[in-house]
Design a protein around this motif. Structure first.
Motif, PDB file in Angstrom:
ATOM      1  N   ASP A  87       0.812  -1.223   0.000  1.00  0.00           N
ATOM      2  CA  ASP A  87       0.000   0.000   0.000  1.00  0.00           C
ATOM      3  C   ASP A  87       0.844   1.270   0.000  1.00  0.00           C
ATOM      4  O   ASP A  87       0.450   2.281  -0.602  1.00  0.00           O
TER       5      ASP A  87
ATOM      6  N   ASP B 166       2.925   2.263  -5.071  1.00  0.00           N
ATOM      7  CA  ASP B 166       2.554   3.499  -5.774  1.00  0.00           C
ATOM      8  C   ASP B 166       3.726   4.469  -5.834  1.00  0.00           C
ATOM      9  O   ASP B 166       3.965   5.121  -6.856  1.00  0.00           O
TER      10      ASP B 166
ATOM     11  N   LEU C 199       6.078   3.246  -8.474  1.00  0.00           N
ATOM     12  CA  LEU C 199       5.574   3.482  -9.825  1.00  0.00           C
ATOM     13  C   LEU C 199       5.732   4.940 -10.239  1.00  0.00           C
ATOM     14  O   LEU C 199       5.984   5.243 -11.414  1.00  0.00           O
ATOM     15  N   ALA C 200       5.601   5.854  -9.276  1.00  0.00           N
ATOM     16  CA  ALA C 200       5.773   7.277  -9.577  1.00  0.00           C
ATOM     17  C   ALA C 200       7.196   7.588 -10.025  1.00  0.00           C
ATOM     18  O   ALA C 200       7.435   8.595 -10.706  1.00  0.00           O
TER      19      ALA C 200
ATOM     20  N   ARG D  71       1.093  -5.041 -11.126  1.00  0.00           N
ATOM     21  CA  ARG D  71       1.132  -3.607 -11.420  1.00  0.00           C
ATOM     22  C   ARG D  71       2.543  -3.162 -11.799  1.00  0.00           C
ATOM     23  O   ARG D  71       2.734  -2.342 -12.721  1.00  0.00           O
TER      24      ARG D  71
END
Length: 260
Positions: A64, A68, A71-72, A107
């Motif tokens: 969590d 992300d 990925l940024a 992802r």
């Protein structure tokens, strides 16, 4: 500075580098991921390196909070080890946990990153952590299946029998020592089929202890490390609660040009 190739390391204490103590590094630790990044950069200066791992994190926290963020950064390479802190909890739903793990790996792969995963360590030689060996074996089968389906590289920690030598472990018997992190860096690069100039450590001889000496050493270890570890879990706190990521954005670690 823009880096065409970006390596992002995700995870818990294993990837943060706990046990490889270094006051000159962020959070006071160096670790295998830093060493892998240094070798990549020595071979090709276009690499940048970020390390988002924080000690004590469980799998859902890693997925969590770190995926992300990774990925940024538009990574081209990601290493991820998550789940060890979950396996040590009194209760765990491994199947459900690995569903979320698979989604996170998907992802990262869908974003175009090469991904390196790890099986869990075989704790057969530990009187305390050996009780979780069956859980780790189930976890490992999930990791292998997901790695196959997602076309990820796998570092099979369970099968790296060198790590059964406790001289590769820190005094807390929970984290690899500097020698262990150095060896792990070499094994990760080899799994990636990347060249490296890491000199594998020579281990110091360790004299055999008599039975009473071993019992006293075990009792001291339990007082100094196991009891505080259990206490933190009972209180719902983590050794990483006050820490932030070592390298939250891609950099050239300061040791990259200095040593292997």
């Amino acid at each position: 500075m823009t880096f065409p190739q970006r390596y992002v390391a995700l995870g818990d204490s294993f990837t943060e580098g706990v046990g490889d103590w270094d006051p000159g590094s962020p959070n006071g630790v160096r670790g295998w991921a830093d060493r892998v990044a240094e070798q990549l950069i020595l071979a090709d200066a276009s690499w940048g390196y970020a390390n988002l791992a924080i000690r004590g994190k469980k799998m859902r926290q890693i997925l969590d909070e770190q995926v992300d963020a990774a990925l940024a950064l538009e990574p081209t390479l990601v290493t991820l080890y998550a789940g060890a802190n979950d396996i040590l909890r009194p209760r765990i739903d491994i199947d459900r946990l690995m569903f979320h793990y698979d989604d996170g790996i998907g992802r990262l792969r869908d974003a175009g990153a090469d991904v390196v995963l790890f099986t869990g360590f075989d704790t057969a030689g530990s009187a305390v952590f050996g009780k979780t060996r069956g859980r780790t074996a189930v976890y490992n089968e999930w990791v292998r299946e997901i790695a196959d389906r997602r076309e990820a590289t796998i570092v099979d920690y369970w099968r790296l029998r060198e790590f059964q030598d406790w001289r590769y472990w820190d005094v807390d018997r929970m984290h690899m020592s500097t020698a262990g992190h150095t060896l792990m860096a070499a094994r990760v690069l080899e799994a990636m089929k990347a060249s490296h100039a890491i000199d594998l450590p020579e281990l110091d001889a360790r004299p055999a202890l008599r039975r009473m000496e071993q019992l006293r050493a075990d009792a001291q270890w339990a007082r100094e490390y196991v009891t505080p570890w259990v206490g933190r879990r009972l209180r719902g706190v983590s050794s990483g609660d006050a820490l932030t990521a070592k390298y939250p954005a891609p950099v050239h670690p300061h040791r990259a040009s200095a040593r292997a």
